[in-house]
Design an enzyme around this catalytic site. Structure first.
Site, PDB file in Angstrom:
ATOM      1  N   ARG A 111      -9.921   1.127   8.449  1.00  0.00           N
ATOM      2  CA  ARG A 111      -9.521  -0.259   8.651  1.00  0.00           C
ATOM      3  C   ARG A 111     -10.596  -1.066   9.360  1.00  0.00           C
ATOM      4  O   ARG A 111     -10.425  -2.260   9.557  1.00  0.00           O
ATOM      5  CB  ARG A 111      -8.288  -0.276   9.525  1.00  0.00           C
ATOM      6  CG  ARG A 111      -7.053  -0.893   8.864  1.00  0.00           C
ATOM      7  CD  ARG A 111      -5.937  -0.543   9.750  1.00  0.00           C
ATOM      8  NE  ARG A 111      -4.733  -1.247   9.703  1.00  0.00           N
ATOM      9  CZ  ARG A 111      -3.583  -0.719   9.303  1.00  0.00           C
ATOM     10  NH1 ARG A 111      -3.561   0.462   8.737  1.00  0.00           N
ATOM     11  NH2 ARG A 111      -2.477  -1.388   9.440  1.00  0.00           N
TER      12      ARG A 111
ATOM     13  N   ARG B 210      10.824  -2.303  10.866  1.00  0.00           N
ATOM     14  CA  ARG B 210       9.846  -1.909  11.882  1.00  0.00           C
ATOM     15  C   ARG B 210       9.685  -3.035  12.899  1.00  0.00           C
ATOM     16  O   ARG B 210       9.579  -4.195  12.515  1.00  0.00           O
ATOM     17  CB  ARG B 210       8.496  -1.641  11.206  1.00  0.00           C
ATOM     18  CG  ARG B 210       8.335  -0.219  10.734  1.00  0.00           C
ATOM     19  CD  ARG B 210       7.118  -0.028   9.889  1.00  0.00           C
ATOM     20  NE  ARG B 210       5.906  -0.637  10.411  1.00  0.00           N
ATOM     21  CZ  ARG B 210       4.709  -0.507   9.855  1.00  0.00           C
ATOM     22  NH1 ARG B 210       4.577   0.220   8.766  1.00  0.00           N
ATOM     23  NH2 ARG B 210       3.658  -1.089  10.372  1.00  0.00           N
TER      24      ARG B 210
ATOM     25  N   ARG C  30      -1.148  -9.386  12.776  1.00  0.00           N
ATOM     26  CA  ARG C  30      -1.681  -8.254  12.001  1.00  0.00           C
ATOM     27  C   ARG C  30      -2.487  -8.753  10.805  1.00  0.00           C
ATOM     28  O   ARG C  30      -3.514  -8.157  10.449  1.00  0.00           O
ATOM     29  CB  ARG C  30      -0.540  -7.344  11.533  1.00  0.00           C
ATOM     30  CG  ARG C  30       0.040  -6.517  12.671  1.00  0.00           C
ATOM     31  CD  ARG C  30       1.357  -5.865  12.277  1.00  0.00           C
ATOM     32  NE  ARG C  30       1.231  -4.924  11.195  1.00  0.00           N
ATOM     33  CZ  ARG C  30       2.224  -4.585  10.369  1.00  0.00           C
ATOM     34  NH1 ARG C  30       3.406  -5.131  10.495  1.00  0.00           N
ATOM     35  NH2 ARG C  30       2.019  -3.708   9.416  1.00  0.00           N
TER      36      ARG C  30
ATOM     37  N   ARG D 297      10.848  -6.281   4.457  1.00  0.00           N
ATOM     38  CA  ARG D 297      10.581  -4.847   4.304  1.00  0.00           C
ATOM     39  C   ARG D 297      11.548  -4.019   5.152  1.00  0.00           C
ATOM     40  O   ARG D 297      11.856  -4.367   6.286  1.00  0.00           O
ATOM     41  CB  ARG D 297       9.144  -4.545   4.734  1.00  0.00           C
ATOM     42  CG  ARG D 297       8.810  -3.075   4.612  1.00  0.00           C
ATOM     43  CD  ARG D 297       7.353  -2.849   4.590  1.00  0.00           C
ATOM     44  NE  ARG D 297       6.746  -2.911   5.913  1.00  0.00           N
ATOM     45  CZ  ARG D 297       5.481  -2.577   6.132  1.00  0.00           C
ATOM     46  NH1 ARG D 297       4.704  -2.227   5.128  1.00  0.00           N
ATOM     47  NH2 ARG D 297       4.986  -2.639   7.346  1.00  0.00           N
TER      48      ARG D 297
ATOM     49  N   LYS E 255       0.819  -1.218   0.000  1.00  0.00           N
ATOM     50  CA  LYS E 255       0.000   0.000   0.000  1.00  0.00           C
ATOM     51  C   LYS E 255       0.852   1.267   0.000  1.00  0.00           C
ATOM     52  O   LYS E 255       0.573   2.203  -0.739  1.00  0.00           O
ATOM     53  CB  LYS E 255      -0.901   0.039   1.244  1.00  0.00           C
ATOM     54  CG  LYS E 255      -1.949  -1.034   1.311  1.00  0.00           C
ATOM     55  CD  LYS E 255      -2.920  -0.766   2.451  1.00  0.00           C
ATOM     56  CE  LYS E 255      -2.275  -0.812   3.815  1.00  0.00           C
ATOM     57  NZ  LYS E 255      -1.760  -2.133   4.217  1.00  0.00           N
TER      58      LYS E 255
HETATM   59  P1  AMP Z   1       0.499   0.462   9.242  1.00  0.00           P
HETATM   60  O1  AMP Z   1       1.715   1.317   9.151  1.00  0.00           O
HETATM   61  O2  AMP Z   1      -0.629   0.946   8.379  1.00  0.00           O
HETATM   62  O3  AMP Z   1       0.794  -1.004   9.056  1.00  0.00           O
HETATM   63  O4  AMP Z   1      -0.044   0.613  10.759  1.00  0.00           O
HETATM   64  C1  AMP Z   1       0.761   0.233  11.864  1.00  0.00           C
HETATM   65  C2  AMP Z   1      -0.115   0.070  13.082  1.00  0.00           C
HETATM   66  O5  AMP Z   1      -0.761   1.306  13.393  1.00  0.00           O
HETATM   67  C3  AMP Z   1      -1.234  -0.932  12.922  1.00  0.00           C
HETATM   68  O6  AMP Z   1      -0.818  -2.262  13.153  1.00  0.00           O
HETATM   69  C4  AMP Z   1      -2.205  -0.440  13.993  1.00  0.00           C
HETATM   70  O7  AMP Z   1      -1.766  -0.785  15.295  1.00  0.00           O
HETATM   71  C5  AMP Z   1      -2.077   1.074  13.852  1.00  0.00           C
HETATM   72  N1  AMP Z   1      -3.018   1.622  12.857  1.00  0.00           N
HETATM   73  C6  AMP Z   1      -2.727   2.178  11.653  1.00  0.00           C
HETATM   74  N2  AMP Z   1      -3.840   2.562  11.010  1.00  0.00           N
HETATM   75  C7  AMP Z   1      -4.869   2.229  11.814  1.00  0.00           C
HETATM   76  C8  AMP Z   1      -6.282   2.349  11.695  1.00  0.00           C
HETATM   77  N3  AMP Z   1      -6.866   2.883  10.602  1.00  0.00           N
HETATM   78  N4  AMP Z   1      -7.030   1.898  12.733  1.00  0.00           N
HETATM   79  C9  AMP Z   1      -6.480   1.359  13.846  1.00  0.00           C
HETATM   80  N5  AMP Z   1      -5.157   1.199  14.008  1.00  0.00           N
HETATM   81  C10 AMP Z   1      -4.347   1.632  13.005  1.00  0.00           C
END
Ligand code: AMP
Length: 238
Positions: free
Chosen positions: A83, A155, A166, A122, A8
């Site tokens: 999400r 990360r 996840r 990654r 993404k």
């Molecule tokens: P990402 O970088 O999009 O993979 O997000 C990393 C983490 O941030 C996720 O595993 C969640 O803990 C939190 N997070 C990101 N976006 C959301 C969202 N829209 N709703 C809830 N938690 C989020």
């Protein structure tokens, strides 16, 4: 949209440049809160480190606040948000209240079993926040970012056990959001198991196609009110 590791972020940066709109990634916004040590950042930390979703009300408030800034007046590319169904409904309501709406929901479709290995490779730049993949891209051998020269890192939530969780969270919480946009006829699904430039070509074709004039995918439920900022038009950008 897409599962963790679907690519993404890479495509979001491409779309942001293509359409000239800001790339708003909820994960990046949350990581920024953590870096700054804000109350939201402190609450979000435990959820994120476990691979759980941060509570809807906090994330919705954060994203809506960001969408209200002037650089998003002409539209924005949302990455990682919404999400959950509750987030999608809150977003729809907020955009409708301003005479706008979600133009199109792009889904990067990647089979679940490919995701864990993707995320394990990654790397993220601590400077420009670019994401790269050690197996899919030729990266400098000294661990620096090919774009800005800062250091690349993994990360913590890309560790295998957290990634597996996840992906599970994605399947239970986020898959219904895909159905939500499919039911609204706004969903466009793209095969995400291909080279980045092939995916970009599909994304470009979808976003620059002349939108249908009625009952079509990229048209919001209501036309923008005369005094509200127009969403960026996707028409005529071939
Ligand atoms: P990402 O970088 O999009 O993979 O997000 C990393 C983490 O941030 C996720 O595993 C969640 O803990 C939190 N997070 C990101 N976006 C959301 C969202 N829209 N709703 C809830 N938690 C989020």
């Amino acid at each position: 949209m897409g599962a963790p590791g679907a690519g993404k972020g890479t495509q979001a940066r491409f779309v942001s440049g293509l359409l000239g709109i800001p790339h708003l990634a909820s994960g990046d916004l949350l990581r920024e809160h953590r870096r700054r040590g804000t109350p939201l950042g402190r609450i979000a930390r435990a959820y994120m480190d476990r691979g759980d979703l941060v509570p809807d009300d906090l994330v919705v408030q954060m994203v809506i606040e960001r969408l209200g800034r002037s650089d998003a007046a002409g539209g924005a590319l949302l990455d990682g948000f919404p999400r959950t169904l509750a987030q999608a409904r809150a977003l729809d309501a907020e955009l409708a209240a301003h005479g706008g709406g979600v133009r199109v929901a792009l889904l990067l479709d990647v089979p679940t079993d490919a995701l864990v290995s993707r995320l394990a490779g990654r790397r993220v730049c601590i400077g420009c926040q670019g994401t790269f993949h050690i197996a899919l891209q030729a990266l400098p051998t000294d661990g620096t970012c090919p774009r800005c020269g800062d250091m690349l890192m993994q990360r913590p939530d890309d560790a295998e056990a957290v990634v597996t969780h996840r992906v599970q969270v994605y399947l239970t919480e986020t898959a219904p959001v895909v159905d939500h946009y499919r039911a609204q006829e706004r969903l466009r699904s793209i095969d995400g198991v291909r080279p980045i430039d092939a995916i970009e070509a599909d994304v470009r074709a979808i976003l620059t196609r002349q939108p249908p004039q009625r009952d079509g995918l990229p048209i919001p439920d209501r036309a923008p009110a005369p005094d509200s900022p127009a969403l960026p038009t996707l028409a005529g950008r071939r």
